[in-house]
Design a protein around this motif. Structure first.
Motif, PDB file in Angstrom:
ATOM      1  N   HIS A  30      19.555   8.296  -1.138  1.00  0.00           N
ATOM      2  CA  HIS A  30      18.358   6.721  -0.383  1.00  0.00           C
ATOM      3  C   HIS A  30      19.390   6.147  -1.443  1.00  0.00           C
ATOM      4  N   ALA A  31      18.689   6.371  -2.652  1.00  0.00           N
ATOM      5  CA  ALA A  31      19.142   5.524  -3.721  1.00  0.00           C
ATOM      6  C   ALA A  31      20.328   4.944  -4.099  1.00  0.00           C
ATOM      7  N   ARG A  32      21.284   5.408  -4.098  1.00  0.00           N
ATOM      8  CA  ARG A  32      22.830   5.084  -4.235  1.00  0.00           C
ATOM      9  C   ARG A  32      23.049   4.119  -3.132  1.00  0.00           C
ATOM     10  N   TRP A  49       1.025  -0.984  -0.073  1.00  0.00           N
ATOM     11  CA  TRP A  49      -0.245  -0.240  -0.125  1.00  0.00           C
ATOM     12  C   TRP A  49       1.127   1.598  -0.241  1.00  0.00           C
ATOM     13  N   ALA A  50       1.307   1.396   0.499  1.00  0.00           N
ATOM     14  CA  ALA A  50       2.957   2.129   0.997  1.00  0.00           C
ATOM     15  C   ALA A  50       2.946   2.233  -0.524  1.00  0.00           C
ATOM     16  N   LEU A  51       3.600   1.643  -0.952  1.00  0.00           N
ATOM     17  CA  LEU A  51       4.227   1.324  -2.758  1.00  0.00           C
ATOM     18  C   LEU A  51       3.551   2.364  -3.766  1.00  0.00           C
ATOM     19  N   VAL A  84       1.596   9.049  -6.511  1.00  0.00           N
ATOM     20  CA  VAL A  84       1.870  10.363  -6.078  1.00  0.00           C
ATOM     21  C   VAL A  84       2.661  11.004  -7.052  1.00  0.00           C
ATOM     22  N   VAL A  85       4.009  10.163  -7.556  1.00  0.00           N
ATOM     23  CA  VAL A  85       4.996  10.585  -8.792  1.00  0.00           C
ATOM     24  C   VAL A  85       4.090  10.729 -10.288  1.00  0.00           C
ATOM     25  N   ALA A 137      13.896   6.807   0.430  1.00  0.00           N
ATOM     26  CA  ALA A 137      13.802   7.423  -0.719  1.00  0.00           C
ATOM     27  C   ALA A 137      12.322   8.427  -1.153  1.00  0.00           C
ATOM     28  N   PHE A 138      11.129   7.143  -0.900  1.00  0.00           N
ATOM     29  CA  PHE A 138       9.902   7.680  -0.934  1.00  0.00           C
ATOM     30  C   PHE A 138       9.157   9.173  -0.372  1.00  0.00           C
ATOM     31  N   SER A 139       9.995   9.144   0.990  1.00  0.00           N
ATOM     32  CA  SER A 139      10.108  10.484   1.856  1.00  0.00           C
ATOM     33  C   SER A 139      10.072  12.098   0.456  1.00  0.00           C
ATOM     34  N   ALA A 140      10.674  11.757  -0.332  1.00  0.00           N
ATOM     35  CA  ALA A 140      11.235  12.528  -0.843  1.00  0.00           C
ATOM     36  C   ALA A 140      11.044  12.778  -2.194  1.00  0.00           C
TER      37      ALA A 140
END
Length: 304
Positions: free
Chosen positions: A241-243, A51-53, A59-60, A162-165
């Protein structure tokens, strides 16, 4: 048996929104309850993660990207003023979309779907209830491990950062387009006033109106560099965070996670910006080394 989505009021906080308080609950009766009821917490955990994903993807992909396309047409007359921000924004958004969708695809299809098919095969071969329960528990274990619970929980924790960003980017974009639309409305109002004054034989604007408009334009131009800096901070946070996620995947002993990491960075965008990603034994290097081992073994057999 059937399932129901309901509000999780037991863990409700004032700062939570609709996306935060949804959970999944299976309502079953009869023999199925023997299998599902003891594992309901694990299903709740899986649903929360998926659900978070889905929230971040919505959003994106559905909000940020669509708003970008719509405003690109509306703000076409201001293209020269906004190009320094809009072009990087499109690139950064595309990067986030790829990152999120690849994670979602990996968990849904390469982990859960494959684990589900394996469970069905074991259930068809089952001869007793214990065999079915064991197959179900194995499915949940594989799904949890693949969804970055248990030993890989730290990887998803970094993904969540990373999702928070990405969610911060939504708020930033809203402020950016609000400012742009306000300036666009002011410019259109200025043009309309000039037309009206021309009809009346009074060409142009009064000195007071011109001074007021110049001040508004100056404030707008001063806000753009600030917004650009804020955008770079958000993107830097996301890429950091992605790295970290890519480094953890590349350092993993699981070949599937290593392959997943190479797909996340298929064009080596992050690798070119972080020398640490060259350090661990990546999937590509493992593949080369395994080929060398097979070659040596074949040579030994030939010599013998």
């Amino acid at each position: 048996w059937w399932w129901l989505v309901w509000w999780d009021t037991t863990s409700f906080f004032l700062a939570d929104r609709g996306w935060d308080v949804f959970t999944l609950h299976y309502t079953v009766r009869g023999p199925l309850s023997t299998m599902l009821e003891p594992s309901m917490i694990k299903y709740h955990m899986l649903f929360k993660r998926l659900w978070a994903l889905k929230h971040v993807e919505y959003v994106v992909c559905s909000k940020i990207w669509k708003d970008m396309i719509c405003h690109a047409k509306l703000l076409r007359s201001m293209k020269k003023d906004l190009t320094a921000i809009t072009i990087p924004l499109q690139f950064y958004t595309s990067t986030m979309i790829h990152f999120i969708q690849q994670i979602q695809y990996y968990i849904l299809f390469e982990v859960i779907e494959c684990s589900w098919m394996n469970m069905l095969e074991r259930i068809e071969k089952a001869r007793a209830l214990d065999d079915i329960l064991e197959a179900h528990q194995e499915f949940l274990k594989d799904a949890h491990d693949g969804a970055f619970f248990n030993l890989n929980a730290n990887i998803f924790s970094t993904m969540d950062s990373a999702f928070s960003a990405c969610l911060k980017l939504e708020k930033w974009q809203q402020n950016f387009y609000d400012l742009c639309m306000k300036e666009l409305s002011a410019r259109k109002a200025e043009e309309e006033m000039i037309k009206i004054s021309g009809v009346k034989g009074k060409y142009g604007l009064t000195a007071d109106k011109r001074l007021e408009r110049d001040q508004e334009r100056k404030l707008f131009e001063e806000c753009l560099p600030k917004l650009n800096c804020e955008l770079k901070v958000i993107v830097k946070d996301f890429e950091t965070h992605a790295r970290t996620v890519l480094l953890a995947l590349a350092s993993s002993n699981d070949h599937n996670l290593q392959l997943f990491g190479t797909r996340l960075d298929f064009n080596e965008y992050y690798k070119k910006r972080d020398q640490n990603l060259d350090a661990p034994l990546t999937f590509a290097k493992l593949r080369v080394s395994s080929m060398m081992v097979r070659q040596r073994n074949s040579n030994n057999r030939y010599n013998n």
